[in-house]
Scaffold this active site. Structure first.
Site, PDB file in Angstrom:
ATOM      1  N   TYR A 126       0.858  -1.184   0.000  1.00  9.99           N
ATOM      2  CA  TYR A 126       0.000   0.000   0.000  1.00  9.99           C
ATOM      3  C   TYR A 126       0.890   1.229   0.000  1.00  9.99           C
ATOM      4  CZ  TYR A 126      -4.342   2.550   0.533  1.00  9.99           C
ATOM      5  OH  TYR A 126      -5.400   3.393   0.324  1.00  9.99           O
ATOM      6  N   GLY A 151     -33.883 -22.842 -25.068  1.00 10.14           N
ATOM      7  CA  GLY A 151     -33.441 -21.655 -24.340  1.00 10.14           C
ATOM      8  C   GLY A 151     -31.974 -21.399 -24.619  1.00 10.14           C
ATOM      9  N   ALA A 152     -31.274 -20.814 -23.646  1.00 14.09           N
ATOM     10  CA  ALA A 152     -29.860 -20.485 -23.832  1.00 14.09           C
ATOM     11  C   ALA A 152     -29.039 -21.727 -24.139  1.00 14.09           C
ATOM     12  CB  ALA A 152     -29.329 -19.793 -22.581  1.00 14.09           C
ATOM     13  N   LYS A 187     -19.571 -21.091  -8.487  1.00 15.13           N
ATOM     14  CA  LYS A 187     -18.821 -21.047  -9.743  1.00 15.13           C
ATOM     15  C   LYS A 187     -17.430 -20.470  -9.519  1.00 15.13           C
ATOM     16  CE  LYS A 187     -19.917 -22.234 -13.045  1.00 15.13           C
ATOM     17  NZ  LYS A 187     -20.720 -21.678 -14.136  1.00 15.13           N
TER      18      LYS A 187
END
Length: 240
Positions: A38, A195-196, A93
């Site tokens: 930092y 669908g997708a 995920k």
């Protein structure tokens, strides 16, 4: 069995307070370490990156990070349950990205389901990420959202429910063809759902050589005989 997993999953998530943690790549043990990661040391890095934006991947987490983004409009098989409901899935995920590929993924849920606002939000956060993984966004808007983001960004963009699913299906079908000693162009393939996932599967199988594809939705066979097809289903009817 499903109830057992549900109870255990609820207990685990409550105990942990979610599946993800942010940890520094280097230990901060003393003032010297703090001065490097930092202030004042980080100022030199920021100045350098600002002048050499092409080096951002080398000096920041951008090169090994992915944003996993959802509006919560099509979460698993649960439907439109909103961004809060999508967050546990996105955490999962992100945990898979880290476990199997050592990629740092950040779950980001959006409090909008408007396609244009989704595109703007994703493009505005893109400088901090090396890739965008769209997740659990309902069809048909997911097709236009992905296309618009790809057109605007210079990093990889993938809608997992489309292309991730399609890749797995193609891999499984290739293996199946080897087992039964058949060729892709000779078999008849039926896809239940448009669908997708179903749409992306159809396009990828076609690119892989499949010539006999039947697509079905909740109203039956998708074909040019139908007068109720959406734009993306009309395009599907052109080759299924």
């Amino acid at each position: 069995m499903a109830k057992d997993f549900s109870k255990k999953a609820l207990a685990l998530h409550k105990k942990l307070g979610g599946k993800l943690r942010i940890v520094p790549a280097v230990p901060i043990r003393n003032r010297n370490d703090l001065s490097l990661v930092y202030t004042p040391g980080v100022g030199a890095v920021s100045t350098f990156v600002a002048k050499h934006k092409e080096k951002t991947r080398e000096y920041t987490m951008k090169g090994r990070s992915v944003a996993v983004v959802s509006d919560g409009s099509a979460v698993l098989g649960l439907g439109n349950i909103g961004p809060e409901g999508a967050l546990p899935v996105l955490e999962g995920k992100a945990a898979l990205f880290k476990t199997f590929a050592d990629i740092d993924a950040v779950p980001i849920v959006l409090a909008t389901q408007d396609p244009e606002r989704i595109v703007e939000a994703v493009c505005n956060i893109a400088p901090g990420f090396g890739g965008i993984n769209l997740e659990d966004i309902a069809a048909p808007k997911c097709f236009d959202i992905e296309r618009m983001i790809i057109e605007r960004l210079d990093i990889p963009v993938m809608h997992d429910d489309q292309h991730g699913t399609a890749i797995v299906v193609l891999a499984g079908l290739i293996n199946a063809m080897k087992v039964v000693k058949k060729k892709m162009e000779n078999v008849r393939i039926v896809i239940s759902g448009a669908g997708a996932a179903g749409t992306a599967v159809a396009y990828l199988l076609r690119a892989a050589g499949a010539k006999h594809i039947l697509g079905l939705d909740s109203k039956g066979l998708i074909g040019i005989h139908r007068t109720d097809l959406t734009r993306h289903k009309t395009e599907l009817a052109g080759f299924t």
